[in-house]
Write an enzyme that holds these catalytic residues in place. Structure first.
Site, PDB file in Angstrom:
ATOM      1  N   SER A 189       0.851  -1.198   0.000  1.00 19.25           N
ATOM      2  CA  SER A 189       0.000   0.000   0.000  1.00 19.25           C
ATOM      3  C   SER A 189       0.881   1.240   0.000  1.00 19.25           C
ATOM      4  CB  SER A 189      -0.866   0.027   1.262  1.00 19.25           C
ATOM      5  OG  SER A 189      -1.509   1.278   1.403  1.00 19.25           O
ATOM      6  N   TYR A 202      -1.842  -1.146  10.543  1.00 20.71           N
ATOM      7  CA  TYR A 202      -2.014  -1.483   9.120  1.00 20.71           C
ATOM      8  C   TYR A 202      -0.804  -1.027   8.289  1.00 20.71           C
ATOM      9  CZ  TYR A 202      -3.895  -1.250   4.338  1.00 20.71           C
ATOM     10  OH  TYR A 202      -4.074  -1.381   2.987  1.00 20.71           O
TER      11      TYR A 202
HETATM   12  P1  NAD Z   1     -11.736  -5.619   0.075  1.00 22.24           P
HETATM   13  O1  NAD Z   1     -12.390  -5.484   1.392  1.00 22.24           O
HETATM   14  O2  NAD Z   1     -12.607  -5.714  -1.097  1.00 22.24           O
HETATM   15  O3  NAD Z   1     -10.779  -6.881   0.075  1.00 22.24           O
HETATM   16  C1  NAD Z   1     -10.124  -7.357   1.213  1.00 22.24           C
HETATM   17  C2  NAD Z   1     -10.507  -8.792   1.372  1.00 22.24           C
HETATM   18  O4  NAD Z   1      -9.672  -9.373   2.378  1.00 22.24           O
HETATM   19  C3  NAD Z   1     -11.918  -9.031   1.854  1.00 22.24           C
HETATM   20  O5  NAD Z   1     -12.831  -9.118   0.795  1.00 22.24           O
HETATM   21  C4  NAD Z   1     -11.791 -10.360   2.564  1.00 22.24           C
HETATM   22  O6  NAD Z   1     -12.243 -11.398   1.731  1.00 22.24           O
HETATM   23  C5  NAD Z   1     -10.314 -10.531   2.781  1.00 22.24           C
HETATM   24  N1  NAD Z   1     -10.020 -10.810   4.174  1.00 22.24           N
HETATM   25  C6  NAD Z   1      -9.874  -9.936   5.192  1.00 22.24           C
HETATM   26  N2  NAD Z   1      -9.632 -10.594   6.331  1.00 22.24           N
HETATM   27  C7  NAD Z   1      -9.618 -11.914   6.018  1.00 22.24           C
HETATM   28  C8  NAD Z   1      -9.430 -13.109   6.766  1.00 22.24           C
HETATM   29  N3  NAD Z   1      -9.142 -13.065   8.093  1.00 22.24           N
HETATM   30  N4  NAD Z   1      -9.529 -14.297   6.140  1.00 22.24           N
HETATM   31  C9  NAD Z   1      -9.781 -14.352   4.806  1.00 22.24           C
HETATM   32  N5  NAD Z   1      -9.962 -13.252   4.050  1.00 22.24           N
HETATM   33  C10 NAD Z   1      -9.884 -12.056   4.646  1.00 22.24           C
HETATM   34  O7  NAD Z   1     -10.738  -4.399  -0.045  1.00 22.24           O
HETATM   35  P2  NAD Z   1      -9.561  -4.041  -1.064  1.00 22.24           P
HETATM   36  O8  NAD Z   1      -9.328  -2.609  -0.869  1.00 22.24           O
HETATM   37  O9  NAD Z   1      -9.806  -4.552  -2.411  1.00 22.24           O
HETATM   38  O10 NAD Z   1      -8.310  -4.775  -0.404  1.00 22.24           O
HETATM   39  C11 NAD Z   1      -7.454  -5.644  -1.103  1.00 22.24           C
HETATM   40  C12 NAD Z   1      -6.021  -5.394  -0.703  1.00 22.24           C
HETATM   41  O11 NAD Z   1      -5.617  -4.129  -1.163  1.00 22.24           O
HETATM   42  C13 NAD Z   1      -5.779  -5.410   0.807  1.00 22.24           C
HETATM   43  O12 NAD Z   1      -4.564  -6.098   1.072  1.00 22.24           O
HETATM   44  C14 NAD Z   1      -5.605  -3.941   1.123  1.00 22.24           C
HETATM   45  O13 NAD Z   1      -4.788  -3.740   2.262  1.00 22.24           O
HETATM   46  C15 NAD Z   1      -4.931  -3.468  -0.136  1.00 22.24           C
HETATM   47  N6  NAD Z   1      -4.997  -2.027  -0.357  1.00 22.24           N
HETATM   48  C16 NAD Z   1      -6.189  -1.422  -0.540  1.00 22.24           C
HETATM   49  C17 NAD Z   1      -6.227  -0.052  -0.727  1.00 22.24           C
HETATM   50  C18 NAD Z   1      -7.511   0.681  -0.929  1.00 22.24           C
HETATM   51  O14 NAD Z   1      -7.498   1.916  -0.920  1.00 22.24           O
HETATM   52  N7  NAD Z   1      -8.641   0.026  -1.109  1.00 22.24           N
HETATM   53  C19 NAD Z   1      -5.033   0.680  -0.746  1.00 22.24           C
HETATM   54  C20 NAD Z   1      -3.835   0.024  -0.564  1.00 22.24           C
HETATM   55  C21 NAD Z   1      -3.822  -1.340  -0.366  1.00 22.24           C
END
Ligand code: NAD
Ligand code: MG
Length: 297
Positions: A189, A202
């Site tokens: 991230s 985080y």
């Molecule tokens: P999202 O909520 O759609 O996806 C995250 C997923 O993680 C959830 O759908 C869930 O299925 C899974 N998850 C969480 N805890 C879990 C557990 N204990 N067991 C199994 N599955 C679990 O959100 P997203 O933003 O698409 O996130 C995807 C990745 O991108 C993450 O690693 C997040 O940190 C990273 N990210 C997101 C952003 C943003 O702005 N959305 C920015 C930087 C990084």
């Protein structure tokens, strides 16, 4: 309609109405996110870049993982999706999109913060797909806490278990099955370099993911296994609307980037496709930032 190939100004591409303040329960469902996000379901066109590949995608139910699942299937890969049981309805929606391409989609709900499940997930993926050559670790936990005094040990622990320990367990379990040419892609991230004051746990896990990946990339290079990272900026997903950000921040989410807007999950998928495909044969230990122009180290 936003298109994946047509010359377009990226600043005005992916226009989205201003999000209202909202607070989704649990990890949040894509089906409840307002406004809905763009996962490329109406735009992503595959060109055989992952023909016959076998991919495990954690967090494949929603957000970035959903966009990656759609793209991988349209590029010719069979996929196993990992997600929490409470997200079954989102996972079913993705499975329908993947199966519409003619590819296999296996759904394996469960908690990857639990070591025995994390390892079982990999064994299931190998069994169901008949092997494994792409490991896209996209699942993550982000819960904002304003004051360190209010960050509980349980919450700190769960963030690390989900974001860091699970990576270790899943990669370790997968390694004996990965052939030369396989690709591991982890998800960091912008928080790894520009941490927000209310995301202490985080942001720290995301820096750890970058470092873990760079160490492992060197260790696995002699085996012909590549390890890379995608580092998203602010992307419109249920993660942000379910405690990832204070609800009051959501209407202006992403406006601080040079682009002045949040990204859509659809804009992340091509990075994960590139790093999974043989096109990135000489790329390992790299972090590909997809963040609307924000400078990174
Ligand atoms: P999202 O909520 O759609 O996806 C995250 C997923 O993680 C959830 O759908 C869930 O299925 C899974 N998850 C969480 N805890 C879990 C557990 N204990 N067991 C199994 N599955 C679990 O959100 P997203 O933003 O698409 O996130 C995807 C990745 O991108 C993450 O690693 C997040 O940190 C990273 N990210 C997101 C952003 C943003 O702005 N959305 C920015 C930087 C990084
Ligand atoms: Mg989800």
């Amino acid at each position: 309609m936003t298109d994946q190939h047509t010359l377009t100004n990226p600043i005005t591409q992916y226009q989205m109405p201003e999000p209202p303040e909202q607070s989704l329960s649990g990890t949040g469902l894509d089906s409840e996110l307002v406004p809905t996000a763009d996962h490329g379901q109406d735009s992503y066109r595959g060109s055989g870049r992952l023909e016959g590949r076998k991919a495990l995608i954690t967090g494949g139910d929603s957000g970035i993982g959903r966009a990656v699942a759609i793209a991988y299937a349209r590029e010719g890969a069979d996929v196993v999706l990992s997600y929490l049981p409470e997200e079954q309805s989102d996972a079913d929606d993705v499975a329908a999109l993947v199966r519409a391409t003619g590819r296999t989609c296996v759904l394996v709900p469960g908690d990857i913060a639990d070591e025995s499940f994390a390892r079982e997930l990999v064994r299931r993926a190998v069994d169901e797909l008949g092997g494994l050559d792409i490991l896209a670790n996209i699942a993550g936990r982000q819960k904002f806490v304003d004051e360190l005094a209010d960050l509980t040990s349980e919450s700190f622990d769960l963030t690390f278990k989900t974001n860091v320990h699970a990576l270790f367990w899943i990669i370790q379990e997968a390694l004996p099955h990965l052939p030369a040419g396989a690709s591991i892609i982890n998800t960091s991230s912008i928080q790894a370099y520009k941490p927000s004051p209310n995301l202490v746990d985080y942001a720290t896990t995301k820096a750890a993911i970058n470092t873990l990946s760079k160490a492992l990339a060197q260790q696995l290079a002699p085996q012909g296994i590549r390890v890379n990272v995608v580092a998203p900026g602010p992307i419109w997903t249920p993660l942000q609307a379910s405690g990832g950000q204070p609800p009051a921040k959501l209407p202006t989410f992403g406006e601080q980037t040079p682009y002045g807007r949040a990204g859509q999950p659809a804009e992340l998928a091509p990075a994960y496709v590139f790093l999974a495909s043989q096109e990135s044969s000489y790329v390992s230990g790299e972090t590909l930032n997809v963040n609307g122009g924000t400078p990174t180290p």
